[in-house]
Design a protein around this motif. Sequence first.
Motif, PDB file in Angstrom:
ATOM      1  N   LYS A   1     -44.427  -2.859 -17.300  1.00 38.80           N
ATOM      2  CA  LYS A   1     -44.244  -1.918 -16.191  1.00 38.80           C
ATOM      3  C   LYS A   1     -45.172  -0.724 -16.400  1.00 38.80           C
ATOM      4  CE  LYS A   1     -40.922   0.870 -13.779  1.00 38.80           C
ATOM      5  NZ  LYS A   1     -39.565   1.304 -13.622  1.00 38.80           N
TER       6      LYS A   1
ATOM      7  N   GLY B   1     -33.652  -3.034 -14.939  1.00 40.53           N
ATOM      8  CA  GLY B   1     -35.076  -2.769 -14.705  1.00 40.53           C
ATOM      9  C   GLY B   1     -35.975  -3.594 -15.605  1.00 40.53           C
TER      10      GLY B   1
ATOM     11  N   THR C   1     -43.848  -7.496  -9.560  1.00 40.39           N
ATOM     12  CA  THR C   1     -43.463  -6.536  -8.515  1.00 40.39           C
ATOM     13  C   THR C   1     -44.666  -5.602  -8.334  1.00 40.39           C
ATOM     14  OG1 THR C   1     -42.649  -4.791  -9.977  1.00 40.39           O
ATOM     15  CG2 THR C   1     -41.071  -6.521  -9.427  1.00 40.39           C
ATOM     16  N   ARG C   2     -44.476  -4.586  -7.496  1.00 39.60           N
ATOM     17  CA  ARG C   2     -45.564  -3.633  -7.222  1.00 39.60           C
ATOM     18  C   ARG C   2     -46.197  -3.089  -8.499  1.00 39.60           C
ATOM     19  NH1 ARG C   2     -45.224   1.674  -7.174  1.00 39.60           N
ATOM     20  NH2 ARG C   2     -42.978   1.547  -7.501  1.00 39.60           N
ATOM     21  N   ASN C   3     -45.384  -2.776  -9.514  1.00 43.05           N
ATOM     22  CA  ASN C   3     -45.951  -2.162 -10.723  1.00 43.05           C
ATOM     23  C   ASN C   3     -45.569  -2.887 -12.025  1.00 43.05           C
ATOM     24  OD1 ASN C   3     -43.316  -1.467 -10.790  1.00 43.05           O
ATOM     25  ND2 ASN C   3     -43.610   0.745 -10.874  1.00 43.05           N
TER      26      ASN C   3
ATOM     27  N   THR D   1     -28.284  -3.844  -6.775  1.00 46.09           N
ATOM     28  CA  THR D   1     -29.332  -2.870  -6.438  1.00 46.09           C
ATOM     29  C   THR D   1     -28.646  -1.545  -6.100  1.00 46.09           C
ATOM     30  OG1 THR D   1     -29.324  -3.684  -4.152  1.00 46.09           O
ATOM     31  CG2 THR D   1     -31.095  -4.493  -5.574  1.00 46.09           C
TER      32      THR D   1
ATOM     33  N   SER E   1     -37.184  -4.995  -4.067  1.00 50.61           N
ATOM     34  CA  SER E   1     -38.563  -5.315  -4.460  1.00 50.61           C
ATOM     35  C   SER E   1     -38.816  -5.105  -5.955  1.00 50.61           C
ATOM     36  CB  SER E   1     -39.546  -4.478  -3.636  1.00 50.61           C
ATOM     37  OG  SER E   1     -39.283  -3.110  -3.879  1.00 50.61           O
ATOM     38  N   GLU E   2     -37.855  -4.513  -6.677  1.00 44.88           N
ATOM     39  CA  GLU E   2     -38.057  -4.292  -8.118  1.00 44.88           C
ATOM     40  C   GLU E   2     -37.346  -5.322  -8.985  1.00 44.88           C
ATOM     41  OE1 GLU E   2     -37.344  -0.212  -9.213  1.00 44.88           O
ATOM     42  OE2 GLU E   2     -38.784   0.511  -7.731  1.00 44.88           O
TER      43      GLU E   2
ATOM     44  N   ALA F   1     -31.381  -3.486 -10.484  1.00 45.20           N
ATOM     45  CA  ALA F   1     -32.656  -2.850 -10.120  1.00 45.20           C
ATOM     46  C   ALA F   1     -32.350  -1.733  -9.126  1.00 45.20           C
ATOM     47  CB  ALA F   1     -33.596  -3.880  -9.491  1.00 45.20           C
TER      48      ALA F   1
END
Length: 271
Positions: free
Chosen positions: A67, A108, A18-20, A161, A138-139, A134
């Motif tokens: 993460k 998460g 994912t993004r992070n 979500t 997107s997570e 999440a």
Amino acid sequence: MKHNEMRIVKIRKVKMETRNVKTIFFEDKLSASAEPGQFLMVWIPGVDEIPLSISSASGRLASVTVKEIGEATRALNKMKKGENLGIRGPFGSHFRVVGKNALVVGGGIGTAPLFMLVTKLLNNGVKTTIIEGAKTRSEILFHDQLLALHDKRGLKVMFTTEDGSYGTKGVVTEAAEKCLSEEKFDSMYVCGKEAMIRELYFLAEKHGIQMQASLERIIRCAMGICGSCVIGRYRVCKDGPVFDSSQLREISIELGKFQRNFRGERIPIEN
Ligand SMILES: Cc1cc2nc3c(=O)[nH]c(=O)nc-3n(C[C@H](O)[C@H](O)[C@H](O)COP(=O)(O)OP(=O)(O)OC[C@H]3O[C@@H](n4cnc5c(N)ncnc54)[C@H](O)[C@@H]3O)c2cc1C
Ligand code: FES
């Protein structure tokens, strides 16, 4: 080679989840033979050494899924294929297969060790349901891998979500409560924030089912010596990180309520 001696390993592959969140693969025989729920101490040269769950282990390759939270996790997720890491471990207890119908709940980044667990449960012929929670679509972690296990191995997969952007709108504990009231499970396996673990612990007790949960504390030595990871009469690095219902019962006053800071002081957990 003893498992607590540091080995220098080369990063073989980095996968953006994912993004992070990234998954970092490396070759290490000891890590590749780890059980689901065990963790490594990962040394990021020049930065810090931090505990991370093993997220996959097959053949000679193992991985951690990380993460970005602060300095060490940010530095680790900037590292590239071919760079070196130091690792010690695997350490700690692991998830054990109990019964024939399992509910697995991940919140998460807590989902990191659970993909390995569901694979083990399915390999042992256990009917398995996983609920992953999440904040937003997107997570979500391991989405495609979990759906592939659904298609090929009959894993039941549910997503929640908080913003309703994917799966069921709400938090993972609500979905778990619904599942527990509709179906008889033999055991529940959990990893995520401790407030979530606390809620699920009380649900498991109410429904009379076995629970195993992976807990987090400040881990430094990882060998049961320094005392930084104490919870009740246990040390998370050696007696945990995976605790079963009878152990959770003993520490239920602290569970999700208190932890220790880097100075060893007992402080409330912020969720
Ligand atoms: C058994 C175990 C397994 C873990 N598995 C994973 C995983 O698979 N993926 C993942 O992304 N994270 C995992 N963590 C959490 C991870 O260790 C922390 O996010 C990381 O140490 C933060 O370091 P930092 O320098 O980036 O952040 P910092 O800014 O230094 O710390 C941010 C917060 O992270 C926690 N933390 C910092 N250092 C430690 C430490 N030595 N031990 C425990 N917690 C610490 C503290 O709560 C701190 O407030 C795990 C923790 C434990 C105890
Ligand atoms: S981390 Fe030192 S005793 Fe657990």
